[in-house]
Design a protein around this motif. Sequence first.
Motif, PDB file in Angstrom:
ATOM      1  N   GLY A  23       0.854 -31.608  12.793  1.00 16.46           N
ATOM      2  CA  GLY A  23      -0.467 -31.811  13.393  1.00 16.46           C
ATOM      3  C   GLY A  23      -1.173 -30.499  13.677  1.00 16.46           C
ATOM      4  N   VAL A  24      -0.388 -29.500  14.127  1.00 19.86           N
ATOM      5  CA  VAL A  24      -0.971 -28.179  14.388  1.00 19.86           C
ATOM      6  C   VAL A  24      -1.448 -27.562  13.070  1.00 19.86           C
ATOM      7  N   LEU A  28      -5.358 -30.561  13.565  1.00 18.53           N
ATOM      8  CA  LEU A  28      -5.711 -31.796  14.271  1.00 18.53           C
ATOM      9  C   LEU A  28      -5.658 -31.666  15.799  1.00 18.53           C
ATOM     10  N   ILE A  29      -5.490 -30.434  16.299  1.00 18.75           N
ATOM     11  CA  ILE A  29      -5.363 -30.245  17.747  1.00 18.75           C
ATOM     12  C   ILE A  29      -6.584 -30.802  18.489  1.00 18.75           C
ATOM     13  N   ALA A  30      -7.763 -30.379  18.102  1.00 20.10           N
ATOM     14  CA  ALA A  30      -8.970 -30.786  18.835  1.00 20.10           C
ATOM     15  C   ALA A  30      -9.190 -32.295  18.735  1.00 20.10           C
ATOM     16  N   GLU A  31      -8.967 -32.842  17.543  1.00 23.57           N
ATOM     17  CA  GLU A  31      -9.127 -34.287  17.329  1.00 23.57           C
ATOM     18  C   GLU A  31      -8.214 -35.082  18.270  1.00 23.57           C
ATOM     19  N   PHE A  36      -7.439 -38.180  24.043  1.00 21.79           N
ATOM     20  CA  PHE A  36      -6.911 -38.327  25.409  1.00 21.79           C
ATOM     21  C   PHE A  36      -7.988 -37.982  26.437  1.00 21.79           C
ATOM     22  N   GLU A  37      -8.743 -36.951  26.143  1.00 24.96           N
ATOM     23  CA  GLU A  37      -9.759 -36.485  27.083  1.00 24.96           C
ATOM     24  C   GLU A  37     -10.880 -37.517  27.241  1.00 24.96           C
ATOM     25  N   VAL A  81       4.327 -25.905  18.159  1.00 23.41           N
ATOM     26  CA  VAL A  81       4.139 -27.240  18.739  1.00 23.41           C
ATOM     27  C   VAL A  81       3.179 -27.072  19.913  1.00 23.41           C
ATOM     28  N   LEU A  82       2.195 -27.938  20.033  1.00 23.74           N
ATOM     29  CA  LEU A  82       1.306 -27.891  21.195  1.00 23.74           C
ATOM     30  C   LEU A  82       1.833 -28.864  22.236  1.00 23.74           C
TER      31      LEU A  82
END
Length: 162
Positions: A23-24, A28-31, A36-37, A81-82
């Motif tokens: 994902g990183v 796709l981090i911001a997406e 969630f936000e 990993v985030l």
Amino acid sequence: MFQDQEAHAAELERTFIAIKPDGVQRGLIAEIISRFERKGYKLVAIKLIVPSKEFAQTHYHDLKDRPFFNGLCDFLSSGPVLAMVWEGEGVIKYGRKLIGTTDPQKSEPGTIRGDLAVVVGRNIIHGSDGPETARNEIALWFEPSELVSYASNAEKWLYGVN
Ligand code: IDP
Ligand code: MG
């Protein structure tokens, strides 16, 4: 439902969410964070780390007897990993709903895995599967001092508290 903000804060639960190396790398981090936000959950911890293989084995210890365990741990430790902690009413269970079922082939459209992933071995995101797992995973990935407690101005509108 809650009389005041203090009582409400005591009720809020936390879950561990991680964007895996795929994902990183796929940008796709911001997406993922935005899903969630926008839902109304509150970010209380975040960091980018490359876990060691031993750390990955600890994180996935429940799966140690599964045939894919070794490959899974190699993969989790293969890049950044985030790691995050999200807070909110029902966030453990509903976070799993936002993520979608484990196999992206079976995840509903509209979920993170349903919309953004194709195969089970590269399903881009992890989320704690229950209250005890959430507690253990948060403690494994974060020091207590890395968890930031703060009042969000949106909470009175999200939860209707005084
Ligand atoms: P979850 O991530 O939805 O909680 P788990 O059953 O806890 O799913 O499995 C952890 C991770 O192991 C999955 O997210 C996926 O990356 C991987 N995994 C699960 N089942 C398989 C499989 O059959 N083949 C390959 N990898 C798998
Ligand atoms: Mg799991």
